[in-house]
Motif scaffolding. Structure first.
Motif, PDB file in Angstrom:
ATOM      1  N   ALA A  85      57.990 -22.430   7.821  1.00 11.43           N
ATOM      2  CA  ALA A  85      57.000 -22.481   8.892  1.00 11.43           C
ATOM      3  C   ALA A  85      57.172 -21.312   9.859  1.00 11.43           C
ATOM      4  O   ALA A  85      56.185 -20.669  10.272  1.00 11.43           O
ATOM      5  N   LEU A  86      58.415 -21.004  10.229  1.00 16.49           N
ATOM      6  CA  LEU A  86      58.646 -19.909  11.178  1.00 16.49           C
ATOM      7  C   LEU A  86      58.326 -18.555  10.557  1.00 16.49           C
ATOM      8  O   LEU A  86      57.825 -17.654  11.248  1.00 16.49           O
ATOM      9  N   ALA A  87      58.597 -18.397   9.254  1.00 16.71           N
ATOM     10  CA  ALA A  87      58.258 -17.136   8.597  1.00 16.71           C
ATOM     11  C   ALA A  87      56.744 -16.928   8.577  1.00 16.71           C
ATOM     12  O   ALA A  87      56.252 -15.802   8.785  1.00 16.71           O
ATOM     13  N   ILE A  95      55.101 -15.413  16.547  1.00 17.22           N
ATOM     14  CA  ILE A  95      56.457 -15.273  17.086  1.00 17.22           C
ATOM     15  C   ILE A  95      57.002 -13.913  16.667  1.00 17.22           C
ATOM     16  O   ILE A  95      56.591 -13.359  15.639  1.00 17.22           O
ATOM     17  N   PRO A  96      57.916 -13.323  17.443  1.00 14.75           N
ATOM     18  CA  PRO A  96      58.425 -11.982  17.122  1.00 14.75           C
ATOM     19  C   PRO A  96      59.320 -11.988  15.885  1.00 14.75           C
ATOM     20  O   PRO A  96      60.216 -12.830  15.747  1.00 14.75           O
ATOM     21  N   VAL A  97      59.077 -11.039  15.001  1.00 17.56           N
ATOM     22  CA  VAL A  97      59.847 -10.941  13.761  1.00 17.56           C
ATOM     23  C   VAL A  97      61.306 -10.616  14.053  1.00 17.56           C
ATOM     24  O   VAL A  97      62.221 -11.149  13.409  1.00 17.56           O
ATOM     25  N   GLU A  98      61.558  -9.737  15.035  1.00 18.81           N
ATOM     26  CA  GLU A  98      62.932  -9.323  15.326  1.00 18.81           C
ATOM     27  C   GLU A  98      63.783 -10.506  15.804  1.00 18.81           C
ATOM     28  O   GLU A  98      64.930 -10.654  15.402  1.00 18.81           O
ATOM     29  N   GLU A  99      63.200 -11.337  16.655  1.00 18.80           N
ATOM     30  CA  GLU A  99      63.947 -12.490  17.170  1.00 18.80           C
ATOM     31  C   GLU A  99      64.251 -13.488  16.060  1.00 18.80           C
ATOM     32  O   GLU A  99      65.347 -14.061  15.996  1.00 18.80           O
ATOM     33  N   LEU A 100      63.296 -13.694  15.170  1.00 17.19           N
ATOM     34  CA  LEU A 100      63.494 -14.622  14.057  1.00 17.19           C
ATOM     35  C   LEU A 100      64.588 -14.128  13.114  1.00 17.19           C
ATOM     36  O   LEU A 100      65.352 -14.918  12.556  1.00 17.19           O
ATOM     37  N   GLY A 101      64.671 -12.806  12.939  1.00 16.01           N
ATOM     38  CA  GLY A 101      65.663 -12.244  12.035  1.00 16.01           C
ATOM     39  C   GLY A 101      67.086 -12.407  12.511  1.00 16.01           C
ATOM     40  O   GLY A 101      68.028 -12.207  11.726  1.00 16.01           O
ATOM     41  N   LEU A 159      58.763 -28.517  16.212  1.00  9.70           N
ATOM     42  CA  LEU A 159      58.425 -27.141  15.849  1.00  9.70           C
ATOM     43  C   LEU A 159      57.932 -26.373  17.066  1.00  9.70           C
ATOM     44  O   LEU A 159      58.232 -25.182  17.218  1.00  9.70           O
ATOM     45  N   ARG A 160      57.205 -27.031  17.959  1.00  5.33           N
ATOM     46  CA  ARG A 160      56.724 -26.356  19.163  1.00  5.33           C
ATOM     47  C   ARG A 160      57.899 -25.888  20.023  1.00  5.33           C
ATOM     48  O   ARG A 160      57.874 -24.792  20.582  1.00  5.33           O
ATOM     49  N   ASP A 161      58.950 -26.709  20.123  1.00  2.48           N
ATOM     50  CA  ASP A 161      60.133 -26.295  20.893  1.00  2.48           C
ATOM     51  C   ASP A 161      60.763 -25.044  20.290  1.00  2.48           C
ATOM     52  O   ASP A 161      61.200 -24.143  21.023  1.00  2.48           O
ATOM     53  N   ALA A 162      60.818 -24.972  18.949  1.00  3.33           N
ATOM     54  CA  ALA A 162      61.389 -23.792  18.294  1.00  3.33           C
ATOM     55  C   ALA A 162      60.541 -22.557  18.563  1.00  3.33           C
ATOM     56  O   ALA A 162      61.069 -21.465  18.819  1.00  3.33           O
ATOM     57  N   VAL A 163      59.220 -22.716  18.519  1.00  3.91           N
ATOM     58  CA  VAL A 163      58.325 -21.584  18.798  1.00  3.91           C
ATOM     59  C   VAL A 163      58.459 -21.129  20.244  1.00  3.91           C
ATOM     60  O   VAL A 163      58.543 -19.920  20.520  1.00  3.91           O
ATOM     61  N   ASP A 164      58.518 -22.068  21.172  1.00  3.84           N
ATOM     62  CA  ASP A 164      58.667 -21.709  22.581  1.00  3.84           C
ATOM     63  C   ASP A 164      59.992 -20.989  22.834  1.00  3.84           C
ATOM     64  O   ASP A 164      60.062 -20.082  23.675  1.00  3.84           O
ATOM     65  N   HIS A 165      61.025 -21.383  22.124  1.00  8.44           N
ATOM     66  CA  HIS A 165      62.320 -20.713  22.302  1.00  8.44           C
ATOM     67  C   HIS A 165      62.275 -19.290  21.763  1.00  8.44           C
ATOM     68  O   HIS A 165      62.734 -18.341  22.425  1.00  8.44           O
ATOM     69  N   LEU A 166      61.704 -19.105  20.572  1.00  3.71           N
ATOM     70  CA  LEU A 166      61.674 -17.771  19.955  1.00  3.71           C
ATOM     71  C   LEU A 166      60.718 -16.827  20.681  1.00  3.71           C
ATOM     72  O   LEU A 166      60.914 -15.606  20.634  1.00  3.71           O
ATOM     73  N   THR A 167      59.687 -17.367  21.321  1.00  2.00           N
ATOM     74  CA  THR A 167      58.761 -16.517  22.086  1.00  2.00           C
ATOM     75  C   THR A 167      59.193 -16.362  23.536  1.00  2.00           C
ATOM     76  O   THR A 167      58.493 -15.738  24.336  1.00  2.00           O
ATOM     77  N   ASP A 168      60.324 -16.963  23.891  1.00  2.00           N
ATOM     78  CA  ASP A 168      60.907 -16.854  25.230  1.00  2.00           C
ATOM     79  C   ASP A 168      60.054 -17.552  26.287  1.00  2.00           C
ATOM     80  O   ASP A 168      60.195 -17.277  27.481  1.00  2.00           O
ATOM     81  N   ARG A 169      59.162 -18.442  25.868  1.00  2.00           N
ATOM     82  CA  ARG A 169      58.401 -19.199  26.849  1.00  2.00           C
ATOM     83  C   ARG A 169      59.275 -20.261  27.507  1.00  2.00           C
ATOM     84  O   ARG A 169      59.173 -20.496  28.704  1.00  2.00           O
ATOM     85  N   ARG A 170      60.101 -20.911  26.683  1.00  2.00           N
ATOM     86  CA  ARG A 170      60.962 -21.966  27.201  1.00  2.00           C
ATOM     87  C   ARG A 170      62.283 -21.929  26.429  1.00  2.00           C
ATOM     88  O   ARG A 170      62.502 -22.728  25.521  1.00  2.00           O
TER      89      ARG A 170
END
Length: 504
Positions: A85-87, A95-101, A159-170
């Motif tokens: 899902a994150l990929a 979401i930013p590719v660099e942060e996910l990597g 999943l929303r919490d994971a997205v918010d963390h990787l996008t630096d929203r929360r």
């Protein structure tokens, strides 16, 4: 665009890093997962699609291809849902590719976007630490994975919490280790009335990790004795606790992230299959002998286990590891366990009681105990008969030695062994010593050599039996605080190798 997330595939207690590559390209709309996925991984398409719907995200009308690399390694388990899902979200530039990597991800997706706990978070954290990456896992798994202090562990609930963390929203705070799990006390050895010889044998078994077989009629207290053995064992070292917890993590047995230093105690039923005892089945999961790693494996009604299962124990007892062979992989699990086996003298259990024995005595005892092969019987350092408890013993008050007092002697003997094997990292207890080292630490005096020579001639000892007597005598000497193995230590060790009178 191609985006990459990272996850793991499990091979035994090892977690191998897997690249989850996602490509979004023009073409007929479709969603394909390649790279030797099993059914659970392939079904991630529908779980991811539904979870995206819960986040009000629609998959584009393009060709989505997810590749799990290396593509020649089988991928099993629903924990690939979250990295897939994150990929996809990274490929869609959400979401930013660099942060996910910089992360290793694992977790199963519910249809409403929640993250469901999965097995193997602790080995995954070890792999993330070795690769200098953070770990993202479901919230219930965070306390378990956080025991690896060198890796940042983040545990979103959705999943929303994971997205918010990787996008630096929360951004999320790092997970903290769970409390150390505790096991209810199994009772004190002083509660066992009579059976003083069996109590002494339990002390020797716990001190040197010597395998033990008890044979006696029903109600003699065999199971009661075995259940109190974990209370005699010293706490696991931090390394041993981590090894054992990694196996339990793969089996999904760690609760609330607790890692215990108490000795594992496993007691499978005699109807258990070979895959349940040795390991295997779907996903080549660890069996009971691996779940008992650094602990106790109690097998009651020992001759009732299938002959094939019993014979499979011979190699793990010697090597301390088991290899589960499959057509496309060989999975290796550690299994240094203390085997405590219990058996009735015959099928009815009353062979020694002339008033109750069946008409086939004594042949029924020979046939029943004959289910245990000679090579397997030879691997038991301690073999003793457990007599029926008399009414006089039952009337006695429980004033025997407590488990705590016996455990203190065992801990002192284990400390002596730890110092003895300090230059041998693969050795921990006397039962593992062999070759020139065994000759050096357990060489008997002249009187002891004469004694063991006579015993070898009369009992027909094999080379394995001779060495097991030396190991047992070394442990008895350690319990006595003796520097050298003497004739009394050998005499007691030999007494536990005598043939069973009830065995025919």
């Amino acid at each position: 665009m191609v985006a990459i997330a990272y996850s793991v595939a499990f091979e035994g207690i090892e977690a191998r890093l897997v690249e989850v590559q996602c490509s979004v390209a023009a073409g007929l709309p479709g969603f394909a997962i390649v790279g030797l996925p099993n059914k659970a991984v392939s079904e991630a398409r529908e779980r991811v699609r539904a979870a995206f719907g819960a986040l009000s995200i629609a998959l584009p009308s393009k060709r989505l291809t997810v590749n799990l690399s290396p593509a020649d390694m089988p991928k099993e388990g629903s924990h690939f849902d979250l990295p897939i899902a994150l990929a996809i979200l990274a490929a869609l530039e959400i979401i930013p590719v660099e942060e996910l990597g910089r992360c290793v991800c694992l977790g199963e997706l519910a249809l409403d976007g929640r993250l469901v706990p999965v097995a193997g978070a602790l080995p995954a954290a070890m792999t993330a630490a070795e690769d200098d990456r953070a770990l993202i896992c479901p919230r219930p798994c965070g306390a378990e994975a956080a025991w690896v202090e060198t890796v940042p562990v983040f545990a979103p609930a959705t999943l929303r919490d994971a997205v918010d963390h990787l996008t630096d929203r929360r951004p999320m705070a790092r997970a903290i280790p769970g409390t150390i799990g505790d096991i209810p006390a199994a009772g004190c050895l002083s509660e066992v009335k009579g059976q003083e010889r069996a109590k002494r044998a339990l002390e020797i078994a716990a001190a040197g990790r010597h395998h033990m077989l008890m044979v006696g009629p029903p109600g003699a207290g065999k199971s009661m004795l075995a259940a109190r053995l974990p209370g005699l064992m010293p706490p696991l070292s931090p390394i041993e606790a981590l090894e054992t917890s990694m196996i339990h993590s793969l089996a999904g047995l760690l609760k609330d992230g607790g890692i215990s230093r108490l000795t594992p105690f496993r007691e499978p039923h005699h109807t258990a299959s070979m895959a349940a005892i040795v390991g295997g089945g779907r996903g080549a999961k660890p069996g009971e002998i691996s779940l008992a790693h650094n602990g106790v494996l109690f097998m009651d009604e020992f001759p009732e286990f299938p002959r094939q299962v019993l014979e499979t124990l011979r190699q793990p007892i010697e090597t301390g590891e088991v290899t589960v062979a499959r057509a496309n992989a060989h999975i290796r699990y550690p299994c240094r366990f203390l085997l405590i086996a219990a058996a009735n003298p015959c099928r009815c259990g009353y062979l020694a009681d002339a008033a109750r024995a069946c008409s086939r005595a004594p042949n029924c005892g020979a046939d029943y105990m004959g289910k245990i092969s000679g090579p397997l019987m030879d691997r038991f350092d301690l073999r003793l008969e457990i007599p029926a408890v008399s009414f006089h013993d039952l009337e006695l008050t429980a004033d025997g030695e407590s488990s705590d007092k016996i455990a203190s002697r065992i801990a002192a003997a284990r400390a002596v062994q730890a110092h003895r094997f300090r230059d041998h990292p693969r050795l921990h207890v006397n039962a593992e010593a062999s070759g020139a080292l065994l000759d050096d630490i357990a060489s008997p005096d002249s009187e002891g050599r004469d004694l063991i020579a006579r015993a070898s001639e009369r009992l027909g000892l094999t080379a394995r039996g001779y060495h097991r007597i030396l190991r047992t005598a070394r442990t008895i000497a350690d319990l006595d605080g003796a520097e050298n193995v003497r004739a009394p230590h050998l005499a007691e060790a030999i007494s536990y190798r005598l043939p069973f009178i009830t065995g025919g």
